[in-house]
Design a protein around this motif. Structure first.
Motif, short mmCIF file in Angstrom:
data_model
loop_
_atom_site.label_atom_id
_atom_site.label_comp_id
_atom_site.label_asym_id
_atom_site.label_seq_id
_atom_site.Cartn_x
_atom_site.Cartn_y
_atom_site.Cartn_z
N UNK A 115 87.77 -44.78 16.28
CA UNK A 115 87.33 -43.39 16.15
C UNK A 115 86.79 -42.86 17.48
N UNK A 116 86.19 -43.73 18.29
CA UNK A 116 85.65 -43.28 19.57
C UNK A 116 86.75 -43.04 20.60
N UNK A 117 87.83 -43.81 20.50
CA UNK A 117 88.88 -43.74 21.53
C UNK A 117 89.96 -42.74 21.15
N UNK A 118 90.53 -42.88 19.96
CA UNK A 118 91.63 -42.01 19.53
C UNK A 118 91.10 -41.05 18.47
N UNK A 119 90.41 -40.02 18.92
CA UNK A 119 89.72 -39.12 18.00
C UNK A 119 90.68 -38.27 17.17
N UNK A 120 91.89 -38.02 17.67
CA UNK A 120 92.84 -37.17 16.95
C UNK A 120 93.70 -37.94 15.95
N UNK A 121 93.64 -39.25 15.96
CA UNK A 121 94.50 -40.06 15.11
C UNK A 121 93.72 -40.58 13.90
N UNK A 122 94.24 -40.37 12.69
CA UNK A 122 93.58 -40.93 11.50
C UNK A 122 93.64 -42.46 11.53
N UNK A 123 92.61 -43.07 11.00
CA UNK A 123 92.53 -44.54 10.99
C UNK A 123 92.59 -45.02 9.54
N UNK A 124 93.59 -45.83 9.23
CA UNK A 124 93.74 -46.42 7.90
C UNK A 124 93.37 -47.90 7.98
N UNK A 125 92.91 -48.47 6.90
CA UNK A 125 92.63 -49.90 6.86
C UNK A 125 93.25 -50.52 5.62
N UNK A 126 93.81 -51.70 5.82
CA UNK A 126 94.49 -52.43 4.75
C UNK A 126 94.01 -53.88 4.78
N UNK A 127 93.67 -54.41 3.63
CA UNK A 127 93.34 -55.83 3.52
C UNK A 127 94.49 -56.50 2.75
N UNK A 128 95.09 -57.48 3.37
CA UNK A 128 96.22 -58.17 2.76
C UNK A 128 95.71 -59.22 1.77
N UNK A 129 96.22 -59.17 0.56
CA UNK A 129 95.82 -60.13 -0.46
C UNK A 129 96.36 -59.71 -1.81
N UNK A 130 96.04 -60.48 -2.82
CA UNK A 130 96.56 -60.22 -4.16
C UNK A 130 95.49 -59.76 -5.15
N UNK A 131 94.28 -59.52 -4.65
CA UNK A 131 93.20 -59.06 -5.53
C UNK A 131 93.22 -57.54 -5.63
N UNK A 132 92.38 -57.02 -6.49
CA UNK A 132 92.31 -55.57 -6.69
C UNK A 132 91.88 -54.87 -5.40
N UNK B 19 93.66 -54.68 -2.74
CA UNK B 19 94.33 -55.28 -1.60
C UNK B 19 95.85 -55.04 -1.71
N UNK B 20 96.54 -55.28 -0.62
CA UNK B 20 97.99 -55.08 -0.58
C UNK B 20 98.66 -56.45 -0.42
N UNK B 21 99.52 -56.85 -1.36
CA UNK B 21 100.23 -58.13 -1.22
C UNK B 21 101.08 -58.13 0.05
N UNK B 22 101.26 -59.30 0.62
CA UNK B 22 102.01 -59.42 1.86
C UNK B 22 103.42 -58.85 1.72
N UNK B 23 104.07 -59.09 0.59
CA UNK B 23 105.44 -58.64 0.40
C UNK B 23 105.55 -57.11 0.30
N UNK B 24 104.40 -56.43 0.03
CA UNK B 24 104.42 -54.97 -0.08
C UNK B 24 103.82 -54.28 1.14
N UNK B 25 103.46 -55.07 2.15
CA UNK B 25 102.81 -54.50 3.33
C UNK B 25 103.73 -53.52 4.06
N UNK B 26 104.96 -53.92 4.28
CA UNK B 26 105.89 -53.06 5.01
C UNK B 26 106.12 -51.74 4.25
N UNK B 27 106.32 -51.83 2.94
CA UNK B 27 106.53 -50.62 2.14
C UNK B 27 105.31 -49.71 2.17
N UNK B 28 104.13 -50.30 2.10
CA UNK B 28 102.89 -49.52 2.15
C UNK B 28 102.77 -48.79 3.47
#
Length: 232
Positions: free
Chosen positions: A154-171, A173-182
């Motif tokens: 946020x300090x460096x690229x102020x104009x770019x939105x920042x998304x976060x993803x945690x890879x995993x199979x729990x609620x 989280x994003x499963x590894x096989x669906x990471x690319x699609x996400x």
């Protein structure tokens, strides 16, 4: 002309060898892959051939059925091979980085921009959707890494939105096989010049892990940070 034919002929054995290696790898994880693929081909061809006899055009429908059967077999084999590959990668440190490297054109991926002693790691991808931080490891520990990296971004690229993803199979989280699609489904909000600008700023900022020799793909489980390297 002769050189072109020779090059094509030399490339064919390479493709066949690659297909054979992929099949062997898939069969180790999915022993029924051969039967399933063959069954799909036989059923598809049989259905079209039967329709051909019913309407009085067995030759035409037989040829069409053969081509479609081959296509169906290729699609089914590709999907099962991909599923087997993800199954082998899942749970290995660095697996998400290997997926990010193949998200597609328009993305710039930087593996392991943050890591702790437990091999919880955060990777970064920059594209038209903005900055995406992808974490893998213990969910409770990676949240701390993600929070710190989001502040830096946020300090460096102020104009770019920042998304976060945690890879995993729990609620949540994003499963590894669906990471690319996400990743590909994220809304595109930046122009090409904005993406370039964001990459330039991040490159100038540098990464704490930039001097660390990282292998391509999943990292060995016994790997440790080099002495003198910064930990989080």
């Amino acid at each position: 002309m002769a050189r072109k034919d020779k090059a094509e002929n030399s490339a064919n054995p390479g493709r066949l060898k690659q297909i054979a290696l992929t099949y062997k790898m898939t069969r180790r994880v999915d022993p029924k892959v051969g039967l399933v693929v063959a069954g799909v081909g036989i059923v598809t061809f049989g259905v079209f051939l039967a329709i051909g006899f019913l309407i009085g055009h067995p030759v035409y429908l037989g040829i069409l059925g053969f081509l479609l059967a081959f296509l169906a077999m290729a699609i089914v084999f590709g999907r099962r091979a991909e599923r087997a590959a993800f199954g082998q990668m899942e749970g290995q440190p660095g697996a998400a980085a290997a997926v990010l490297q193949n998200v597609g054109r328009g993305w710039t991926t930087t593996p392991a921009i943050a890591m702790n002693r437990n091999q919880d790691v955060v990777h970064r991808a920059v594209g038209r959707a903005g900055i995406v931080l992808v974490a893998e490891g213990n969910p409770n520990r990676v949240k701390t890494l993600l929070a710190a990296e989001k502040k830096r971004m946020a300090r460096v690229a102020v104009d770019a939105p920042v998304h976060d993803i945690i890879v995993g199979n729990d609620e949540g989280q994003v499963p590894l096989k669906k990471l690319r699609t996400t990743m590909t489904k994220l809304p595109r909000v930046l122009t090409g010049s904005q993406v370039t600008q964001a990459n330039d700023r991040l490159r100038a900022m540098g990464d704490l892990m930039s001097n660390m020799p990282l292998p391509k793909g999943p990292m060995p489980k016994g790997m440790r940070m080099p002495r003198g390297g910064k930990m989080r």
